[in-house]
Design a protein around this motif. Structure first.
Motif, mmCIF file in Angstrom:
data_model
loop_
_atom_site.group_PDB
_atom_site.id
_atom_site.type_symbol
_atom_site.label_atom_id
_atom_site.label_comp_id
_atom_site.label_asym_id
_atom_site.label_seq_id
_atom_site.Cartn_x
_atom_site.Cartn_y
_atom_site.Cartn_z
ATOM 1 N N ALA A 24 0.819 -1.220 0.000
ATOM 2 C CA ALA A 24 0.000 0.000 0.000
ATOM 3 C C ALA A 24 0.852 1.270 0.000
ATOM 4 O O ALA A 24 0.472 2.284 -0.593
ATOM 5 N N ARG A 25 2.026 1.211 0.652
ATOM 6 C CA ARG A 25 2.870 2.418 0.688
ATOM 7 C C ARG A 25 3.419 2.721 -0.707
ATOM 8 O O ARG A 25 3.406 3.862 -1.157
ATOM 9 N N GLU B 40 0.332 11.034 3.038
ATOM 10 C CA GLU B 40 0.696 11.450 4.402
ATOM 11 C C GLU B 40 0.445 10.326 5.423
ATOM 12 O O GLU B 40 1.173 10.204 6.408
ATOM 13 N N HIS B 41 -0.577 9.526 5.188
ATOM 14 C CA HIS B 41 -0.855 8.411 6.100
ATOM 15 C C HIS B 41 0.294 7.399 6.139
ATOM 16 O O HIS B 41 0.371 6.590 7.057
ATOM 17 N N GLU B 48 1.400 -1.856 5.595
ATOM 18 C CA GLU B 48 0.507 -2.631 6.474
ATOM 19 C C GLU B 48 0.144 -1.879 7.754
ATOM 20 O O GLU B 48 -1.011 -1.889 8.184
ATOM 21 N N GLN B 49 1.147 -1.242 8.349
ATOM 22 C CA GLN B 49 0.884 -0.469 9.571
ATOM 23 C C GLN B 49 -0.131 0.645 9.303
ATOM 24 O O GLN B 49 -1.064 0.854 10.072
ATOM 25 N N ALA B 50 0.065 1.351 8.181
ATOM 26 C CA ALA B 50 -0.804 2.489 7.871
ATOM 27 C C ALA B 50 -2.246 2.032 7.650
ATOM 28 O O ALA B 50 -3.191 2.649 8.151
ATOM 29 N N GLU B 52 -3.644 -0.696 8.760
ATOM 30 C CA GLU B 52 -4.200 -1.173 10.040
ATOM 31 C C GLU B 52 -4.580 0.000 10.940
ATOM 32 O O GLU B 52 -5.638 0.003 11.569
ATOM 33 N N LYS B 53 -3.718 1.001 10.958
ATOM 34 C CA LYS B 53 -3.921 2.123 11.883
ATOM 35 C C LYS B 53 -4.998 3.074 11.400
ATOM 36 O O LYS B 53 -5.710 3.684 12.184
ATOM 37 N N ASN B 54 -5.109 3.257 10.086
ATOM 38 C CA ASN B 54 -6.013 4.304 9.616
ATOM 39 C C ASN B 54 -6.649 4.045 8.254
ATOM 40 O O ASN B 54 -6.554 4.860 7.335
ATOM 41 N N ARG B 55 -7.329 2.907 8.152
ATOM 42 C CA ARG B 55 -7.999 2.565 6.904
ATOM 43 C C ARG B 55 -9.073 3.585 6.547
ATOM 44 O O ARG B 55 -9.265 3.930 5.374
ATOM 45 N N GLU B 56 -9.752 4.089 7.555
ATOM 46 C CA GLU B 56 -10.820 5.073 7.340
ATOM 47 C C GLU B 56 -10.271 6.345 6.675
ATOM 48 O O GLU B 56 -10.815 6.827 5.683
ATOM 49 N N GLY B 57 -9.174 6.859 7.232
ATOM 50 C CA GLY B 57 -8.564 8.071 6.680
ATOM 51 C C GLY B 57 -8.051 7.838 5.262
ATOM 52 O O GLY B 57 -8.180 8.705 4.394
ATOM 53 N N ILE B 58 -7.473 6.676 5.038
ATOM 54 C CA ILE B 58 -6.972 6.331 3.704
ATOM 55 C C ILE B 58 -8.118 6.286 2.695
ATOM 56 O O ILE B 58 -8.011 6.811 1.580
#
Lengths: 103, 103, 103, 103
Positions: A24-25, B40-41, B48-50, B52-58
């Motif tokens: 995803a990154r 930015e996310h 994977e971290q991003a 997991e942490k902020n799928r909504e924002g993405i």
């Protein structure tokens, strides 16, 4: 009918592009880079001039942004169309239609 | 059914947002800015971290990129879906499927 | 000694590039586009791989970002070096040095 | 006198920010993100309007781009000022001064 996302995934799979294109990154970086290539058509021109001069190039770069965006949505597990409808709904609550005199 | 583009145009019209939002250069800038908000996310996190942490924002930022992209396509006079299919076709000619041993 | 900004302005003047290059919006777009060309070197590589593979290209794109940034600072009427020192000072107040055990 | 790069490195070290900030890919992403925050000031305004309305914000975002750029140069092992002078020299060969009538 095959969805666009299915076509893109099949395209990648046929070419063995299955690692970097599933991160995803990397995909978010690629969305941003393609958006810049799109903007590049407008660097020294007005909107109208750019569209007149290079509609074809603009179409291709917009397509690239969209193609990476669909892959990112797939990897992150959401549907882009639904996400857009949800965002419009959220925006509608944030920016209510101004009430005025009947026209 | 209303297409997403029709919804967006109706949304803008209801709010009187009909000038800056119809300039292709402004829209290309906005596509790029929203793509950066998406990226930015992922600034200090792995893919994977991003997610997991902020799928909504993405999801929301991806939606914003898509919404501006559809407006740009509308102003420049092309269909984004068709442009993407044409680009995939072009890519397929540029990167032919490698021929290998039968599997 | 000639400052870098003076060199850039003389360069543009010698070539008659004195209109689009004096518009702050064009310059901000160009800073962003050059930053993307810089990032492009890292699209599918780790930081170390990219630097090892293409330090020269990274240097050139970083230089381009800097050159447009200096022009923007000149047009907007501020000194980039001073702005950076002021920002570091502001960041220092925002993120105070953590106090810990004497080491 | 302390160079700006030395100040930034000391700032990070004092706060224990010594891992993500030493990865060239993270830094290139950050340069691009800060360039977008800079461009954001110009999203719906002309260059002159934006500078008049928010010179302070423009200064701060330009400073952020510069601060990340200096860190990237440090990690990748080059001097940004030298890189810019080399790039201007290269551009001068690419775009020779037009020869015309004596003025």
């Amino acid at each position: 009918m095959t969805t666009l996302t299915e076509e893109i995934l099949a395209f990648n799979k046929d070419r063995g592009w299955t690692s970097g294109n599933r991160d995803a990154r990397n995909l978010a970086i690629s969305v941003s880079l393609e958006a810049s290539e799109l903007l590049e058509h407008f660097q020294w021109l007005s909107g109208e001039q750019a569209v007149e001069k290079n509609r074809e190039g603009i179409m291709e770069e917009a397509a690239d942004v969209y193609i990476y965006l669909l892959q990112l949505a797939d990897v992150a597990g959401f549907d882009l169309e639904e996400a857009a409808r949800a965002k419009i709904h959220k925006n509608a609550l944030k920016y209510p239609v101004p009430v005025g005199e009947p026209k």
